[in-house]
Design a protein around this motif. Sequence first.
Motif, PDB file in Angstrom:
ATOM      1  N   LEU A 130      47.461  30.295 -10.354  1.00  0.00           N
ATOM      2  CA  LEU A 130      48.384  30.389  -9.220  1.00  0.00           C
ATOM      3  C   LEU A 130      49.845  30.289  -9.667  1.00  0.00           C
ATOM      4  O   LEU A 130      50.719  30.964  -9.104  1.00  0.00           O
ATOM      5  CB  LEU A 130      48.069  29.305  -8.193  1.00  0.00           C
ATOM      6  CG  LEU A 130      46.783  29.509  -7.398  1.00  0.00           C
ATOM      7  CD1 LEU A 130      46.400  28.230  -6.670  1.00  0.00           C
ATOM      8  CD2 LEU A 130      46.934  30.664  -6.422  1.00  0.00           C
ATOM      9  N   LEU A 131      50.114  29.458 -10.665  1.00  0.00           N
ATOM     10  CA  LEU A 131      51.482  29.340 -11.172  1.00  0.00           C
ATOM     11  C   LEU A 131      51.955  30.659 -11.788  1.00  0.00           C
ATOM     12  O   LEU A 131      53.121  31.043 -11.621  1.00  0.00           O
ATOM     13  CB  LEU A 131      51.584  28.201 -12.185  1.00  0.00           C
ATOM     14  CG  LEU A 131      51.575  26.806 -11.582  1.00  0.00           C
ATOM     15  CD1 LEU A 131      51.433  25.746 -12.686  1.00  0.00           C
ATOM     16  CD2 LEU A 131      52.818  26.554 -10.758  1.00  0.00           C
ATOM     17  N   LYS A 132      51.069  31.346 -12.479  1.00  0.00           N
ATOM     18  CA  LYS A 132      51.428  32.660 -13.030  1.00  0.00           C
ATOM     19  C   LYS A 132      51.734  33.645 -11.910  1.00  0.00           C
ATOM     20  O   LYS A 132      52.703  34.403 -11.980  1.00  0.00           O
ATOM     21  CB  LYS A 132      50.299  33.194 -13.907  1.00  0.00           C
ATOM     22  CG  LYS A 132      50.142  32.455 -15.207  1.00  0.00           C
ATOM     23  CD  LYS A 132      48.970  32.982 -15.986  1.00  0.00           C
ATOM     24  CE  LYS A 132      48.696  32.117 -17.212  1.00  0.00           C
ATOM     25  NZ  LYS A 132      47.496  32.548 -17.929  1.00  0.00           N
ATOM     26  N   ASP A 133      50.886  33.637 -10.875  1.00  0.00           N
ATOM     27  CA  ASP A 133      51.120  34.525  -9.740  1.00  0.00           C
ATOM     28  C   ASP A 133      52.425  34.184  -9.026  1.00  0.00           C
ATOM     29  O   ASP A 133      53.179  35.074  -8.633  1.00  0.00           O
ATOM     30  CB  ASP A 133      49.957  34.451  -8.749  1.00  0.00           C
ATOM     31  CG  ASP A 133      48.684  35.072  -9.291  1.00  0.00           C
ATOM     32  OD1 ASP A 133      48.754  35.867 -10.255  1.00  0.00           O
ATOM     33  OD2 ASP A 133      47.605  34.759  -8.753  1.00  0.00           O
ATOM     34  N   LEU A 134      52.698  32.903  -8.861  1.00  0.00           N
ATOM     35  CA  LEU A 134      53.933  32.476  -8.204  1.00  0.00           C
ATOM     36  C   LEU A 134      55.151  32.898  -9.019  1.00  0.00           C
ATOM     37  O   LEU A 134      56.151  33.364  -8.456  1.00  0.00           O
ATOM     38  CB  LEU A 134      53.936  30.962  -7.977  1.00  0.00           C
ATOM     39  CG  LEU A 134      55.140  30.398  -7.243  1.00  0.00           C
ATOM     40  CD1 LEU A 134      55.276  30.999  -5.847  1.00  0.00           C
ATOM     41  CD2 LEU A 134      55.050  28.883  -7.161  1.00  0.00           C
ATOM     42  N   ASP A 135      55.075  32.782 -10.335  1.00  0.00           N
ATOM     43  CA  ASP A 135      56.177  33.210 -11.187  1.00  0.00           C
ATOM     44  C   ASP A 135      56.432  34.706 -11.015  1.00  0.00           C
ATOM     45  O   ASP A 135      57.583  35.138 -10.893  1.00  0.00           O
ATOM     46  CB  ASP A 135      55.871  32.887 -12.645  1.00  0.00           C
ATOM     47  CG  ASP A 135      57.006  33.291 -13.564  1.00  0.00           C
ATOM     48  OD1 ASP A 135      58.141  32.828 -13.347  1.00  0.00           O
ATOM     49  OD2 ASP A 135      56.752  34.083 -14.500  1.00  0.00           O
ATOM     50  N   ARG A 136      55.369  35.489 -10.957  1.00  0.00           N
ATOM     51  CA  ARG A 136      55.495  36.935 -10.761  1.00  0.00           C
ATOM     52  C   ARG A 136      56.166  37.245  -9.423  1.00  0.00           C
ATOM     53  O   ARG A 136      57.111  38.037  -9.352  1.00  0.00           O
ATOM     54  CB  ARG A 136      54.102  37.583 -10.820  1.00  0.00           C
ATOM     55  CG  ARG A 136      54.089  39.071 -10.508  1.00  0.00           C
ATOM     56  CD  ARG A 136      52.667  39.607 -10.401  1.00  0.00           C
ATOM     57  NE  ARG A 136      51.836  38.908  -9.453  1.00  0.00           N
ATOM     58  CZ  ARG A 136      51.840  39.113  -8.132  1.00  0.00           C
ATOM     59  NH1 ARG A 136      52.658  39.989  -7.605  1.00  0.00           N
ATOM     60  NH2 ARG A 136      51.027  38.436  -7.347  1.00  0.00           N
ATOM     61  N   VAL A 137      55.719  36.583  -8.354  1.00  0.00           N
ATOM     62  CA  VAL A 137      56.266  36.837  -7.026  1.00  0.00           C
ATOM     63  C   VAL A 137      57.724  36.398  -6.945  1.00  0.00           C
ATOM     64  O   VAL A 137      58.562  37.112  -6.384  1.00  0.00           O
ATOM     65  CB  VAL A 137      55.410  36.137  -5.942  1.00  0.00           C
ATOM     66  CG1 VAL A 137      56.093  36.171  -4.591  1.00  0.00           C
ATOM     67  CG2 VAL A 137      54.040  36.789  -5.854  1.00  0.00           C
ATOM     68  N   LEU A 138      58.053  35.243  -7.520  1.00  0.00           N
ATOM     69  CA  LEU A 138      59.444  34.787  -7.491  1.00  0.00           C
ATOM     70  C   LEU A 138      60.364  35.726  -8.264  1.00  0.00           C
ATOM     71  O   LEU A 138      61.510  35.958  -7.861  1.00  0.00           O
ATOM     72  CB  LEU A 138      59.548  33.361  -8.031  1.00  0.00           C
ATOM     73  CG  LEU A 138      58.952  32.285  -7.131  1.00  0.00           C
ATOM     74  CD1 LEU A 138      58.995  30.923  -7.834  1.00  0.00           C
ATOM     75  CD2 LEU A 138      59.671  32.219  -5.803  1.00  0.00           C
ATOM     76  N   THR A 139      59.865  36.289  -9.357  1.00  0.00           N
ATOM     77  CA  THR A 139      60.650  37.263 -10.119  1.00  0.00           C
ATOM     78  C   THR A 139      60.910  38.507  -9.274  1.00  0.00           C
ATOM     79  O   THR A 139      62.024  39.033  -9.247  1.00  0.00           O
ATOM     80  CB  THR A 139      59.929  37.633 -11.423  1.00  0.00           C
ATOM     81  OG1 THR A 139      59.786  36.456 -12.215  1.00  0.00           O
ATOM     82  CG2 THR A 139      60.695  38.681 -12.207  1.00  0.00           C
ATOM     83  N   LEU A 140      59.888  38.964  -8.559  1.00  0.00           N
ATOM     84  CA  LEU A 140      60.053  40.130  -7.685  1.00  0.00           C
ATOM     85  C   LEU A 140      61.024  39.829  -6.540  1.00  0.00           C
ATOM     86  O   LEU A 140      61.822  40.683  -6.155  1.00  0.00           O
ATOM     87  CB  LEU A 140      58.694  40.569  -7.136  1.00  0.00           C
ATOM     88  CG  LEU A 140      57.726  41.159  -8.161  1.00  0.00           C
ATOM     89  CD1 LEU A 140      56.349  41.370  -7.540  1.00  0.00           C
ATOM     90  CD2 LEU A 140      58.271  42.463  -8.723  1.00  0.00           C
TER      91      LEU A 140
END
Length: 91
Positions: free
Chosen positions: A64-74
């Motif tokens: 989930l942290l990896k996914d959150l990092d991806r979404v925050l970057t977007l």
Amino acid sequence: MTEPHPSREENPRLDPTDPQEAAYLALHAERASLEEELTLQQQRQRFGNDEQEIASARAAEASLLKDLDRVLTLIRAAEVRRQQPKARRWQ
């Protein structure tokens, strides 16, 4: 004192019928969902009784942290595009 990030209702520039704005709103919805799930997994780790459940929650949290990092970057990229609509695009 004003909020640093106004909500959707307070921001007149957000038009959900515009595809780019709809994508921006969808990113924020995904972020909120990921943050809720992260909280749940952290609680499972903290209050879980079964070691296997705790390990599973730890693995889910990492994903989930990896996914959150991806979404925050977007989201950050979308915010830059919204603030500078005529800025040069790097491809």
